[in-house]
Design an enzyme around this catalytic site. Structure first.
Site, short mmCIF file in Angstrom:
data_model
loop_
_atom_site.label_atom_id
_atom_site.label_comp_id
_atom_site.label_asym_id
_atom_site.label_seq_id
_atom_site.Cartn_x
_atom_site.Cartn_y
_atom_site.Cartn_z
CE LYS A 261 -6.21 3.34 2.16
NZ LYS A 261 -5.41 4.55 2.45
CB CYS B 129 -0.94 -0.02 1.18
SG CYS B 129 -1.82 -1.58 1.26
CG HIS C 249 -6.66 0.11 1.04
ND1 HIS C 249 -5.73 0.75 0.24
CD2 HIS C 249 -5.98 -0.34 2.12
CE1 HIS C 249 -4.53 0.67 0.81
NE2 HIS C 249 -4.66 0.02 1.95
CG HIS D 291 -2.80 3.97 5.38
ND1 HIS D 291 -2.64 3.83 4.02
CD2 HIS D 291 -2.88 2.70 5.87
CE1 HIS D 291 -2.61 2.54 3.71
NE2 HIS D 291 -2.76 1.83 4.80
CG PHE E 218 -0.55 -5.84 4.95
CD1 PHE E 218 -0.97 -5.27 6.14
CD2 PHE E 218 -1.38 -6.76 4.34
CE1 PHE E 218 -2.19 -5.61 6.71
CE2 PHE E 218 -2.60 -7.10 4.90
CZ PHE E 218 -3.00 -6.53 6.08
CD GLU F 188 -3.25 7.16 9.38
OE1 GLU F 188 -4.12 6.31 9.13
OE2 GLU F 188 -2.86 8.02 8.55
#
Lengths: 106, 403
Positions: free
Chosen positions: B327, B163, B332, B295, B390, B306
């Site tokens: 998102k 990502c 996403h 994010h 990730f 976050e």
């Protein structure tokens, strides 16, 4: 969910409509989480059982396979403070899904 | 350390909001979720039936047949987004051609539709599948196509860091420009991996929401997959000035870090290090940041991490600086997300409008953030866009208003 912080964690298994459902969920936790069944008590926690996030993923896969319910990692499950709450949230999600499925034909 | 500004002169987008950066911005500004029931052949076994798909996309409307045959869906998206960005930049094909231009189009996966279709045909179908499967599926395919189409002979490569792919692509291109290695770069990210097996693989991780993406909300239950491409044209200040181009905004800072800890669990230290590095790289302090495009995935894993990282970087101001996530609007988009979300962040600057953070019912008390529920008109000088992947790879970008 925010109420949980003021109420202490339950020390007993949840009372389910189908008592066998409790046994099924505990079986899945034991099998998929590779935990001795005798150690799975209402007051045990994921930490004391040594269950990490990937173990929870495996348990939830077992729940999907055996009980037919998709449960996200997030939502209520993430805030479960012990196994009693963890099992309760799985049972609740399962009951919700079963209810939704039952309503579908209408 | 060089802190030369890099000019942003073109934007292009393909997303669930449709074709074009204006459509993406309109959806983000109006807080209109583009998530809908998936249209997915062979997806009967899936439990999750919603996504931010690009609807009614017909590559043949944009690409001639010979090129189309060589392009997976993710490369088609990239072609279309890049074309739009170049058109806006006004850069000529002569200026673009040659070794002083770079092309870096990130992707998390690459040609997943080609892989999925080919695998299905091989194991369960006729055994025959796309003759050009290899050049279609390779993750560098979109970058190579951009290079071939536009005669870009400078550094061309694909960043793949899940990502963070697009944010790192944009950041590393800015570094190449600052270092004087190239004058301009076609950058961004592209992703098209809403296929049955991919959705199923995401289901295994239990991070997909079955209904609504609600980042930072106490009742959030996961993320929703999206697809698309975002393209950005970067130029050195001198190169833009030489051709009389007016920057849309400045790419002022880039920071990246790796948690070096866990393949899925994020880390406050890594996320805050990327934000701090980006802000410092821009020659700014956290007090200068007027808006954060988070994010914000809607997962417990990301959101609390976050929020804590923002608190660590911004201190008391962390609870005040407006934050929103794109998102819930387009899903996403993984390897494209850093580019599409940077475009929203840039448009926030140019339109002096903070896009709303939608779908929150009650803010999770562990996420002490200012999440405007409606669009807010405000003069914005600098904004931050976050990508936390990730694998623990983090990337943050800082953009500064052109005025």
């Amino acid at each position: 969910m925010t109420e949980q912080s003021t109420v202490s964690a339950p020390t007993e298994w949840p009372v389910l409509d189908d008592p066998q459902q409790l046994e099924r969920i505990i079986d899945i936790i034991a099998e998929e989480g590779k935990v001795e069944r005798s150690k799975i008590t209402p007051e045990a926690t994921l930490e004391t059982l040594g269950l990490e996030s990937m173990d929870v993923v495996m348990i939830l896969m077992g729940v999907e396979d055996k009980l037919g319910t998709y449960i996200p990692m997030d939502a209520e499950l993430a805030s479960a403070r012990n196994l009693a709450e963890f099992v309760a949230s799985i049972a609740k999600a399962g009951a919700g899904a079963a209810g939704a499925a039952a309503e579908k034909p209408e | 350390m060089s802190s030369a500004r890099v000019a942003i002169t073109g934007l292009g987008a393909v997303s669930a909001a449709g074709i074009g950066a204006p459509a993406l911005w309109a959806a983000a500004r109006d807080g209109q979720s583009q998530i809908s029931t998936t249209d997915l052949p062979r997806g009967e076994r899936l439990r999750i039936r919603i996504a931010g798909q690009v609807r009614d996309f017909d590559g043949a409307s944009y690409l001639d047949e010979a090129v189309l045959r060589r392009c997976d869906r993710f490369t088609q998206f990239a072609h279309v987004a890049v074309e739009e960005a170049l058109l806006q930049s006004g850069i000529s094909s002569d200026e673009l051609r040659g070794p002083r231009t770079a092309a870096i189009i990130g992707t998390g996966i690459g040609g997943m539709n080609t892989i999925d279709d080919g695998t299905y045909e091989y194991y369960a179908g006729s055994g025959k599948f796309n003759m050009l499967a290899i050049p279609r599926l390779m993750p560098s395919s979109a970058t190579s196509h951009v290079s071939i189409t536009h005669g870009v002979t400078g550094p061309c490569f694909t960043v793949t860091s899940a990502c963070s792919s697009a944010s790192q692509s944009i950041g590393v291109a800015a570094q190449l420009i600052r270092a004087g290695i190239v004058d301009r770069a076609i950058v961004g990210g592209s992703e098209a991996c809403i296929t049955p097996t991919t959705v199923r693989a995401w289901e295994f991780l239990r991070v997909l929401s079955p209904d609504t993406c609600r980042p930072f909300s106490a009742d959030r239950n996961g993320m929703i997959l999206g697809e698309g491409a975002g393209a950005v044209i970067l130029e050195s200040e001198a190169a833009a000035a030489a051709r009389g181009a007016k920057p849309i905004a400045w790419l002022a800072g880039y920071g990246t870090s790796s948690d070096a800890r866990d393949i899925v669990q994020p880390d406050v230290g890594g996320a805050s290090a990327a934000m701090t590095a980006a802000i410092e790289d821009a020659g700014l302090t956290p007090d200068d940041i007027d808006y954060i495009n988070a994010h914000g995935t809607g997962t417990v894993l990301n959101d609390v991490n976050e929020a804590e990282a923002i608190a660590r970087v911004f201190g008391a101001k962390g609870a005040d600086v407006p934050v929103s996530s794109t998102k819930p609007v387009i899903g996403h988009t993984l390897g494209a997300s850093g580019a599409l979300e940077l475009i929203v962040t840039i448009r926030a600057l140019t339109e002096s409008t903070i896009p709303p953070h939608i779908n929150v019912t009650n803010v999770d008390p562990k996420c002490r953030l200012n999440l405007p529920r409606e669009a807010v008109a405000a003069p914005l000088k600098a904004a931050l866009s976050n990508s936390f992947a990730f694998g623990g790879i983090n990337a943050s970008l800082v953009v500064v208003a052109a005025a």
